[in-house]
Design a protein around this motif. Structure first.
Motif, PDB file in Angstrom:
ATOM      1  N   GLY A 165     110.239  16.142  -4.665  1.00  0.00           N
ATOM      2  CA  GLY A 165     111.531  15.696  -4.172  1.00  0.00           C
ATOM      3  C   GLY A 165     112.122  14.519  -4.919  1.00  0.00           C
ATOM      4  O   GLY A 165     113.055  13.872  -4.422  1.00  0.00           O
ATOM      5  N   MET A 166     111.616  14.244  -6.135  1.00  0.00           N
ATOM      6  CA  MET A 166     112.148  13.120  -6.910  1.00  0.00           C
ATOM      7  C   MET A 166     113.543  13.402  -7.452  1.00  0.00           C
ATOM      8  O   MET A 166     114.304  12.474  -7.735  1.00  0.00           O
ATOM      9  N   GLY A 167     113.886  14.678  -7.631  1.00  0.00           N
ATOM     10  CA  GLY A 167     115.176  15.013  -8.183  1.00  0.00           C
ATOM     11  C   GLY A 167     115.226  16.472  -8.579  1.00  0.00           C
ATOM     12  O   GLY A 167     114.391  17.281  -8.144  1.00  0.00           O
ATOM     13  N   ILE A 168     116.214  16.818  -9.407  1.00  0.00           N
ATOM     14  CA  ILE A 168     116.369  18.163  -9.907  1.00  0.00           C
ATOM     15  C   ILE A 168     116.309  18.112 -11.433  1.00  0.00           C
ATOM     16  O   ILE A 168     116.378  17.034 -12.025  1.00  0.00           O
ATOM     17  N   GLY A 169     116.178  19.257 -12.079  1.00  0.00           N
ATOM     18  CA  GLY A 169     116.090  19.236 -13.537  1.00  0.00           C
ATOM     19  C   GLY A 169     116.336  20.588 -14.153  1.00  0.00           C
ATOM     20  O   GLY A 169     116.222  21.622 -13.477  1.00  0.00           O
ATOM     21  N   MET A 170     116.691  20.583 -15.434  1.00  0.00           N
ATOM     22  CA  MET A 170     116.873  21.819 -16.186  1.00  0.00           C
ATOM     23  C   MET A 170     115.578  22.144 -16.909  1.00  0.00           C
ATOM     24  O   MET A 170     115.015  21.302 -17.603  1.00  0.00           O
TER      25      MET A 170
END
Length: 318
Positions: free
Chosen positions: A238-243
């Motif tokens: 849940g730290m963030g999103i990414g490609m």
């Protein structure tokens, strides 16, 4: 004539020096003393009649003559290796050595091809080098390997490239993300999220930056991580999103999901890269041929390029 005084011993010392950039490391690798190496190099320069290298601010630098000799050494020893391989083939069946360097993300793809290849050709020994884009580019510049695998081929003078597999880039989030179940998402809906990103210069990062720029979008929060695995763990936590490349995902055994963002996936490709000024050994040709006929069966996707074109372009320059 110069060839009367050149020996394989002198050329081996020289090629090792070029690859290591250090007299002491050359001595260590060849099990010689440093004075012996220095004497051999002096003799070589006297024989050639040109200065071959210098050390500028403790940095090893080749002269024009030195680079020309190094390229010749590469061809000479490659031919000898090929001859040895041919003798081995006659004596004990197909065998040899293949050196491949690939960017980190390719480790999710290439071993799936190497495994069946080695089962079929157990006498071929494969050495794999894995690194980030900059590290693999350095190996390419030094000509240390037979084949290179990139998802964004380098625009370099001696590089010839051929795509072999589609590499879709997708936006990935934790499956509990508020937008995870939306049918379509505008990229601007994501901008307040923290984006977990690879280092500057990586192919995925370049594609990500270009995508946002084309969308006129600027993220508020970005965090750089050192590997795809680190990004996957961060997204999962849940730290963030990414490609990420779709090939690195295992959506059936994780809490990751692909977000249906407008304009994605980005269509990229995996490429085999070779140098057009280096001899391509038979083992490399055999591996490329195997991949062409096996990619669809092993990976479920068709071969993308023209293998014959890569080989022809290579040998046109040798």
């Amino acid at each position: 004539m110069i060839e009367r005084y050149l020996t394989f011993r002198l050329l081996r010392v020289y090629i090792t020096l070029v690859q290591t950039g250090s007299i002491s490391e050359t001595a260590r690798q060849l099990h010689l003393t440093q004075p012996t190496v220095s004497i051999q190099l002096k003799k070589l320069q006297e024989t050639v009649g040109h200065r071959l290298y210098s050390f500028q601010q403790q940095r090893f630098v080749l002269t024009e003559a030195g680079n020309a000799l190094y390229l010749s050494c590469q061809k000479i020893f490659a031919c000898l290796d090929e001859f040895t391989s041919q003798l081995d083939d006659i004596d004990a069946g197909q065998s040899g050595h293949l050196k491949i360097a690939m960017v980190n993300t390719a480790q999710y793809i290439l071993p799936k091809l190497i495994g069946p290849f080695q089962i079929r050709f157990p006498g071929i020994e494969i050495t794999l080098e894995i690194g980030n884009r900059e590290q693999v580019l350095q190996r390419f510049e030094q000509g240390l390997d037979d084949l290179y695998v990139f998802s964004h081929p380098p625009s370099l003078e001696h590089a010839i490239a051929e795509p072999f597999l589609v590499n879709p880039l997708v936006m990935v989030a934790n499956s509990a993300h508020p937008l995870a179940h939306n049918e379509r998402i505008d990229v601007r809906e994501l901008l307040e999220n923290r984006f977990l990103l690879r280092e500057q210069g990586s192919a995925t990062r370049m594609m990500f930056d270009s995508f946002l720029q084309n969308q006129g979008a600027t993220p508020s929060h970005m965090q750089q991580l050192s590997s795809n695995e680190a990004i996957k763990v961060g997204i999962s936590a849940g730290m963030g999103i990414g490609m990420l490349s779709q090939h690195v995902l295992d959506l059936h055994n994780s809490n990751l999901t692909v977000l249906p963002v407008d304009g994605l996936p980005l269509v990229n490709h995996w490429y085999f890269i070779a140098r057009n000024d280096r001899y391509m050994p038979k083992t490399a040709l055999k591996f490329l041929s195997f991949c062409q006929t096996s990619v669809e069966q092993v990976l479920g996707e068709p071969w993308q390029g023209e293998l014959e074109g890569l080989i022809v372009r290579h040998f046109e320059h040798i």
